[in-house]
Write a protein that holds these residues in place. Structure first.
Motif, PDB file in Angstrom:
ATOM      1  N   VAL A 141      36.863  41.334  39.638  1.00  0.00           N
ATOM      2  CA  VAL A 141      35.827  42.303  39.975  1.00  0.00           C
ATOM      3  C   VAL A 141      34.998  41.818  41.159  1.00  0.00           C
ATOM      4  CG1 VAL A 141      33.699  43.374  39.189  1.00  0.00           C
ATOM      5  CG2 VAL A 141      35.669  43.276  37.679  1.00  0.00           C
TER       6      VAL A 141
ATOM      7  N   GLU B  59      32.173  55.301  37.168  1.00  0.00           N
ATOM      8  CA  GLU B  59      33.064  54.397  36.440  1.00  0.00           C
ATOM      9  C   GLU B  59      33.077  53.000  37.059  1.00  0.00           C
ATOM     10  OE1 GLU B  59      37.835  53.845  35.471  1.00  0.00           O
ATOM     11  OE2 GLU B  59      37.037  55.857  35.737  1.00  0.00           O
ATOM     12  N   GLU B  60      33.154  52.926  38.383  1.00  0.00           N
ATOM     13  CA  GLU B  60      33.243  51.622  39.039  1.00  0.00           C
ATOM     14  C   GLU B  60      31.976  50.807  38.817  1.00  0.00           C
ATOM     15  OE1 GLU B  60      35.702  48.903  41.004  1.00  0.00           O
ATOM     16  OE2 GLU B  60      36.117  50.889  40.184  1.00  0.00           O
TER      17      GLU B  60
ATOM     18  N   TYR C  56      31.972  49.548  35.223  1.00  0.00           N
ATOM     19  CA  TYR C  56      33.017  48.518  35.144  1.00  0.00           C
ATOM     20  C   TYR C  56      32.481  47.193  35.676  1.00  0.00           C
ATOM     21  CZ  TYR C  56      37.428  46.109  36.311  1.00  0.00           C
ATOM     22  OH  TYR C  56      38.443  45.192  36.425  1.00  0.00           O
ATOM     23  N   ASN C  57      31.855  47.212  36.845  1.00  0.00           N
ATOM     24  CA  ASN C  57      31.323  45.992  37.442  1.00  0.00           C
ATOM     25  C   ASN C  57      30.175  45.412  36.621  1.00  0.00           C
ATOM     26  OD1 ASN C  57      33.116  46.107  39.601  1.00  0.00           O
ATOM     27  ND2 ASN C  57      31.737  47.357  40.851  1.00  0.00           N
TER      28      ASN C  57
ATOM     29  N   THR D  83      29.768  45.732  33.372  1.00  0.00           N
ATOM     30  CA  THR D  83      30.352  45.141  32.158  1.00  0.00           C
ATOM     31  C   THR D  83      30.955  43.788  32.470  1.00  0.00           C
ATOM     32  OG1 THR D  83      30.874  47.387  31.410  1.00  0.00           O
ATOM     33  CG2 THR D  83      31.879  45.585  30.203  1.00  0.00           C
TER      34      THR D  83
ATOM     35  N   GLY E 177      34.195  53.080  32.456  1.00  0.00           N
ATOM     36  CA  GLY E 177      34.195  51.808  33.166  1.00  0.00           C
ATOM     37  C   GLY E 177      34.214  50.627  32.227  1.00  0.00           C
TER      38      GLY E 177
ATOM     39  N   ARG F 208      37.679  50.365  30.598  1.00  0.00           N
ATOM     40  CA  ARG F 208      38.679  49.767  31.494  1.00  0.00           C
ATOM     41  C   ARG F 208      38.544  48.248  31.515  1.00  0.00           C
ATOM     42  NH1 ARG F 208      38.912  49.306  37.437  1.00  0.00           N
ATOM     43  NH2 ARG F 208      37.074  50.652  37.656  1.00  0.00           N
ATOM     44  N   PHE F 209      37.292  47.769  31.559  1.00  0.00           N
ATOM     45  CA  PHE F 209      37.104  46.316  31.567  1.00  0.00           C
ATOM     46  C   PHE F 209      37.625  45.685  30.278  1.00  0.00           C
ATOM     47  CE2 PHE F 209      34.907  42.456  30.461  1.00  0.00           C
ATOM     48  CZ  PHE F 209      35.106  41.689  31.596  1.00  0.00           C
TER      49      PHE F 209
END
Length: 334
Positions: free
Chosen positions: A15, A276-277, A280-281, A283, A321, A324-325
């Motif tokens: 990430v 989402e991105e 994700y970052n 998390t 997000g 996904r992580f």
């Protein structure tokens, strides 16, 4: 190093490696609770961990290991219900909420049965167990929730998860707000009233040790009232969000014995509308080694916040997000 930890480190490194170092600032608020509770200090730790303001040194150079360009802040708020409402209304990007409140809100059940469900509510992580404290002055003679009848009792602020749970406990013991002298104060305010002899008991739901209770216990004699017996068993049977919990003796000055009570889970929630991105970052930043060190050193409850328990007790959908992580980290299988 365990294969689990290796996978987590690889996911977090990937990430960080894919996010540009030059970023316009992006702000991300975390709604917490009162400053004397547990939400607020934990929120501050997490906000610091996930932040990496523009111009910060890179993680690999000894700088912040948060999300490049992100400036996160923990805001004092009224607690679970207020945070969910603020997320739904778009005035907060995220917040902490009790597992019961989050599930009721997202599904339109329980205390949310008479209002619109917050369909867009999503989970980032489960954090730690929140202990239901029923604090009584030693001189009040209160040894069970049943003894609250006729007493002056604070149920916490409107908008708090504590108020929701206090009502459930009163009902289990055959009481309602009409049977007590009910007040609706923050725990530090209730503690001040108790110290002055004007409050018999108050409820607080949060991780121990709670600052307001610890301060009160250093100034006056208190008891932590057990929530046990068939009434507690009835609560556990009806509400799957509750679990049995123990406040170890010595947690608060003058309370030398273990006290059996109940707990609910503290969760970090957001809106499905958040990118989402970004989530994700965030998390990934939450579960990197730098954050681990901050949590362990910053608060007694910090050690209970682990990636291994991040999905425990979550009754609402994960944010895309975060999901996904967790899949990439091997914590969530198809």
């Amino acid at each position: 190093m365990s294969s689990f930890k290796t996978t987590m480190l690889a996911a977090a490194a990937a990430v960080l490696g894919t996010v540009a170092t030059a970023q316009d600032p992006q702000f991300f608020r975390i709604g917490t609770g009162g400053t004397a509770g547990t939400y607020y200090p934990i929120g501050g730790l997490i906000a610091n961990a996930i932040s990496s303001p523009p111009g910060s040194r890179a993680c690999e150079e000894g700088g912040s290991c948060g999300v490049p360009g992100l400036i996160a802040s923990a805001l004092s708020a009224n607690g679970s219900v207020a945070n969910v409402n603020a997320i739904a209304g778009g005035t907060l990007e995220s917040g902490f909420a009790q597992s019961d409140v989050a599930t009721w809100a997202q599904t339109g059940t329980g205390i949310w049965a008479d209002r619109d469900a917050v369909d867009s509510l999503r989970a980032i992580a489960s954090l730690y167990p929140e202990t239901i404290h029923l604090v009584a002055s030693a001189e009040s003679g209160i040894s069970s929730p049943a003894d609250l009848a006729g007493k002056t009792v604070s149920l916490d602020e409107p908008g708090s998860g504590t108020l929701v749970d206090a009502r459930i406990i009163l009902e289990a013991y055959g009481l309602s707000e009409d049977d007590i002298e009910a007040e609706y104060l923050k725990p530090d305010q209730a503690g001040e009233r108790m110290r002055d002899g004007a409050m018999d008991a108050f409820f607080f739901v949060g991780g121990f040790p709670a600052g307001a209770i610890a301060e009160l216990a250093s100034q006056t004699d208190i008891t932590i009232v057990p929530i046990t017996g068939e009434q507690a068993e009835g609560i556990l049977g009806e509400y799957t969000f509750f679990a049995e919990n123990t406040v170890p003796g010595g947690t608060y000055e003058g309370v030398s014995d273990d006290v059996t009570t109940l707990s609910v889970g503290a969760q970090w929630v957001t809106s499905a509308n958040q990118p989402e991105e970004l989530i994700y970052n965030i998390t990934a930043a939450l579960w990197n080694d730098s954050t681990r060190a901050l949590l362990d050193a910053g608060h007694q409850k910090g050690a209970a916040i682990t990636a291994e328990t991040a999905l425990d007790g979550i009754g609402i959908p994960l944010h895309a997000g975060a999901e996904r992580f967790y899949r990439e980290a091997g914590l969530l299988e198809d």
